[in-house]
Design a protein around this motif. Structure first.
Motif, PDB file in Angstrom:
ATOM      1  N   GLY A  13       0.886  -1.082   0.264  1.00 33.18           N
ATOM      2  CA  GLY A  13      -0.028   0.037  -0.201  1.00 33.18           C
ATOM      3  C   GLY A  13       0.801   1.236  -0.201  1.00 33.18           C
ATOM      4  O   GLY A  13       2.059   1.189   0.408  1.00 33.18           O
ATOM      5  N   GLY A  14       0.281   2.360  -0.474  1.00 32.86           N
ATOM      6  CA  GLY A  14       1.118   3.680  -0.506  1.00 32.86           C
ATOM      7  C   GLY A  14       2.163   3.838  -1.369  1.00 32.86           C
ATOM      8  O   GLY A  14       3.208   4.807  -0.982  1.00 32.86           O
ATOM      9  N   VAL A  15       2.168   2.961  -2.443  1.00 28.58           N
ATOM     10  CA  VAL A  15       3.384   3.250  -3.248  1.00 28.58           C
ATOM     11  C   VAL A  15       3.009   3.753  -4.440  1.00 28.58           C
ATOM     12  O   VAL A  15       4.055   3.985  -5.244  1.00 28.58           O
ATOM     13  CB  VAL A  15       4.009   1.656  -3.748  1.00 28.58           C
ATOM     14  N   GLY A  16       1.790   4.405  -4.700  1.00 28.26           N
ATOM     15  CA  GLY A  16       1.506   5.298  -6.089  1.00 28.26           C
ATOM     16  C   GLY A  16       0.839   4.484  -6.903  1.00 28.26           C
ATOM     17  O   GLY A  16       0.630   5.095  -8.156  1.00 28.26           O
ATOM     18  N   LYS A  17      -0.036   3.549  -6.716  1.00 30.53           N
ATOM     19  CA  LYS A  17      -0.959   3.099  -7.780  1.00 30.53           C
ATOM     20  C   LYS A  17      -2.110   3.703  -8.044  1.00 30.53           C
ATOM     21  O   LYS A  17      -2.014   4.230  -9.239  1.00 30.53           O
ATOM     22  CB  LYS A  17      -1.380   1.651  -7.304  1.00 30.53           C
ATOM     23  N   THR A  18      -2.557   4.232  -6.954  1.00 28.03           N
ATOM     24  CA  THR A  18      -3.939   5.180  -7.410  1.00 28.03           C
ATOM     25  C   THR A  18      -3.242   6.719  -7.828  1.00 28.03           C
ATOM     26  O   THR A  18      -3.928   6.913  -8.998  1.00 28.03           O
ATOM     27  CB  THR A  18      -4.665   5.486  -5.764  1.00 28.03           C
ATOM     28  N   THR A  19      -2.439   7.336  -7.622  1.00 27.45           N
ATOM     29  CA  THR A  19      -1.910   8.486  -8.100  1.00 27.45           C
ATOM     30  C   THR A  19      -1.613   7.999  -9.372  1.00 27.45           C
ATOM     31  O   THR A  19      -1.764   8.929 -10.316  1.00 27.45           O
ATOM     32  CB  THR A  19      -0.667   9.076  -7.246  1.00 27.45           C
ATOM     33  N   THR A  20      -0.824   7.025  -9.801  1.00 28.14           N
ATOM     34  CA  THR A  20      -0.506   6.618 -10.993  1.00 28.14           C
ATOM     35  C   THR A  20      -1.609   6.426 -12.069  1.00 28.14           C
ATOM     36  O   THR A  20      -1.835   6.852 -13.128  1.00 28.14           O
ATOM     37  CB  THR A  20       0.412   5.402 -11.344  1.00 28.14           C
ATOM     38  N   VAL A 214       8.865   9.647 -11.886  1.00 25.88           N
ATOM     39  CA  VAL A 214       8.011  10.460 -11.299  1.00 25.88           C
ATOM     40  C   VAL A 214       8.493  11.052 -10.160  1.00 25.88           C
ATOM     41  O   VAL A 214       8.819  10.264  -9.139  1.00 25.88           O
ATOM     42  CB  VAL A 214       6.503   9.882 -11.006  1.00 25.88           C
ATOM     43  N   PRO A 215       8.758  12.189  -9.826  1.00 24.96           N
ATOM     44  CA  PRO A 215       9.426  12.937  -8.753  1.00 24.96           C
ATOM     45  C   PRO A 215       8.506  12.956  -7.630  1.00 24.96           C
ATOM     46  O   PRO A 215       7.250  13.004  -7.667  1.00 24.96           O
ATOM     47  CB  PRO A 215       9.881  14.245  -9.155  1.00 24.96           C
ATOM     48  N   ARG A 216       9.015  13.068  -6.219  1.00 26.51           N
ATOM     49  CA  ARG A 216       7.913  13.323  -5.137  1.00 26.51           C
ATOM     50  C   ARG A 216       7.664  14.940  -5.391  1.00 26.51           C
ATOM     51  O   ARG A 216       8.454  15.658  -5.645  1.00 26.51           O
ATOM     52  CB  ARG A 216       8.817  13.153  -3.840  1.00 26.51           C
ATOM     53  N   ASN A 217       6.237  14.957  -5.426  1.00 23.12           N
ATOM     54  CA  ASN A 217       5.840  16.253  -5.714  1.00 23.12           C
ATOM     55  C   ASN A 217       4.385  16.580  -4.894  1.00 23.12           C
ATOM     56  O   ASN A 217       3.406  15.672  -5.037  1.00 23.12           O
ATOM     57  CB  ASN A 217       5.608  16.537  -7.172  1.00 23.12           C
ATOM     58  N   VAL A 218       4.540  17.645  -3.961  1.00 22.18           N
ATOM     59  CA  VAL A 218       3.273  17.849  -3.180  1.00 22.18           C
ATOM     60  C   VAL A 218       2.005  18.105  -3.881  1.00 22.18           C
ATOM     61  O   VAL A 218       0.880  17.951  -3.606  1.00 22.18           O
ATOM     62  CB  VAL A 218       3.768  18.920  -2.005  1.00 22.18           C
TER      63      VAL A 218
HETATM   64  P1  ADP Z   1      -1.514   3.450  -3.398  1.00 21.83           P
HETATM   65  O1  ADP Z   1      -2.460   3.514  -4.388  1.00 21.83           O
HETATM   66  O2  ADP Z   1      -0.535   2.562  -4.002  1.00 21.83           O
HETATM   67  O3  ADP Z   1      -1.951   3.050  -2.025  1.00 21.83           O
HETATM   68  P2  ADP Z   1      -1.172   6.314  -3.598  1.00 21.83           P
HETATM   69  O4  ADP Z   1      -1.179   6.667  -5.121  1.00 21.83           O
HETATM   70  O5  ADP Z   1      -2.630   6.441  -2.597  1.00 21.83           O
HETATM   71  O6  ADP Z   1      -0.787   4.825  -3.231  1.00 21.83           O
HETATM   72  O7  ADP Z   1      -0.095   7.134  -2.724  1.00 21.83           O
HETATM   73  C1  ADP Z   1       0.227   7.354  -1.394  1.00 21.83           C
HETATM   74  C2  ADP Z   1       0.085   8.429  -1.019  1.00 21.83           C
HETATM   75  O8  ADP Z   1       1.371   9.244  -1.591  1.00 21.83           O
HETATM   76  C3  ADP Z   1      -0.842   9.418  -1.070  1.00 21.83           C
HETATM   77  O9  ADP Z   1      -1.249  10.202  -0.062  1.00 21.83           O
HETATM   78  C4  ADP Z   1      -0.562  10.048  -2.405  1.00 21.83           C
HETATM   79  O10 ADP Z   1      -1.090  11.581  -2.541  1.00 21.83           O
HETATM   80  C5  ADP Z   1       1.028  10.236  -2.255  1.00 21.83           C
HETATM   81  N1  ADP Z   1       1.638  10.270  -3.465  1.00 21.83           N
HETATM   82  C6  ADP Z   1       1.892   9.497  -4.437  1.00 21.83           C
HETATM   83  N2  ADP Z   1       2.549   9.646  -5.296  1.00 21.83           N
HETATM   84  C7  ADP Z   1       3.059  11.245  -5.047  1.00 21.83           C
HETATM   85  C8  ADP Z   1       4.274  11.775  -5.538  1.00 21.83           C
HETATM   86  N3  ADP Z   1       4.620  11.418  -6.739  1.00 21.83           N
HETATM   87  N4  ADP Z   1       4.856  12.785  -4.826  1.00 21.83           N
HETATM   88  C9  ADP Z   1       4.117  13.098  -3.496  1.00 21.83           C
HETATM   89  N5  ADP Z   1       3.198  12.464  -3.114  1.00 21.83           N
HETATM   90  C10 ADP Z   1       2.799  11.242  -3.843  1.00 21.83           C
END
Ligand code: ADP
Ligand code: MG
Length: 257
Positions: A13-20, A214-218
């Motif tokens: 969890g929390g690895v960026g699946k949903t964001t991606t 993809v960089p860390r980006n708030v």
């Molecule tokens: P997953 O779906 O794998 O659980 P999320 O996409 O929800 O992961 O990301 C987990 C957390 O990290 C969320 O709070 C999201 O906003 C944050 N996040 C994801 N990608 C980035 C990024 N490139 N830069 C900063 N925050 C990110």
């Protein structure tokens, strides 16, 4: 025109699946691709991030998986993102148990999507953080897997379970399935360890590692609370630009499939 179906998966969890998922969907739509995003996580984060309120859904992907509704009756268009969404909410958590007695239960999503093959160029499936029946449905429906990962010390170790599952699905359920690529996300270029892991990934996996990082980006983290994909929330932000480049990289890749 072929419909390309990709599962965005990683059992962590929390690895960026949903964001991606949300940002790739929105960027593909911006670049003229007819795109469907399937939210396969009971948390419904892709649904909310696409600007659709998971609490007000009368029907969701849950009803599609259980054969209670056709996808065409459930999908909605993201008001902000111009892509279609098959939404999810907590109800989906029950699907796992309720599907136990169904025949070919791992192929429910594949069969539901197949009828819409001429309507989309890309289908993205946001998988839950587990190797469950839901993820299995995602993997059975997909032509390939996109694995978002952070460049951490344990990143490679965590990959082996997922790779083993993908191999099993390939052998037994879905001959088409392959790993499309590893996407490095939340990357911090000032972090030396991150750079080392990133280089290791390239050595181990070669062209299975996407060129885009993809960089860390708030701004990407802020966007979901507005129900707007990051690529549209702040188009100039580094994270948004990276996902636009990633969409272009995907469009280029599928030309050879
Ligand atoms: P997953 O779906 O794998 O659980 P999320 O996409 O929800 O992961 O990301 C987990 C957390 O990290 C969320 O709070 C999201 O906003 C944050 N996040 C994801 N990608 C980035 C990024 N490139 N830069 C900063 N925050 C990110
Ligand atoms: Mg998620």
């Amino acid at each position: 025109m072929t419909m390309h179906i990709f599962a965005i998966a990683n059992q962590k969890g929390g690895v960026g699946k949903t964001t991606t998922s949300v940002n790739l969907a929105a960027a593909l739509a911006q670049q003229g691709q007819r795109t469907l995003l399937v939210d396969l996580d009971p948390q419904g984060n892709s649904t909310m991030g696409s600007g659709i309120d998971k609490r007000t859904l009368t029907r969701s992907v849950y009803h599609v998986l259980l054969g209670m509704a056709a996808m065409g009756e459930v999908r909605a268009t993201s008001p902000s993102g111009k892509f279609d969404l098959l939404p999810a909410n907590r109800e989906l958590a029950g699907a796992e148990v309720e599907m136990v007695d169904l025949e070919r239960r791992e192929a429910r999503l594949r069969e539901a999507i197949a009828q819409y093959a001429d309507e989309y160029d890309f289908v993205l499936i946001d998988c839950p953080p587990s190797l469950s029946m839901l993820t299995l449905n995602g993997l059975c429906a997909a032509h390939g897997v996109i694995i978002p990962m952070q460049c951490e010390y344990y990143a490679l170790e965590g990959l082996s379970d997922l790779v083993a599952t993908i191999k099993k699905v390939h052998a037994n359920l879905n001959r088409e399935l392959k790993i499309i690529g590893l996407l490095r996300v939340m990357f911090d270029p000032r972090n030396t360890l991150g750079q080392q892991v990133s280089a290791q990934l390239e050595q181990h996996f070669g062209d299975k590692v996407f060129k885009t990082i993809v960089p860390r980006n708030v701004r990407l983290a802020e966007a979901p609370s507005y129900g707007v994909p990051g690529v549209l929330f702040d188009k100039a932000a580094k994270g948004a630009q990276a996902y636009q480049l990633f969409a272009a990289e995907m469009i280029e890749r599928v030309k050879s499939y």
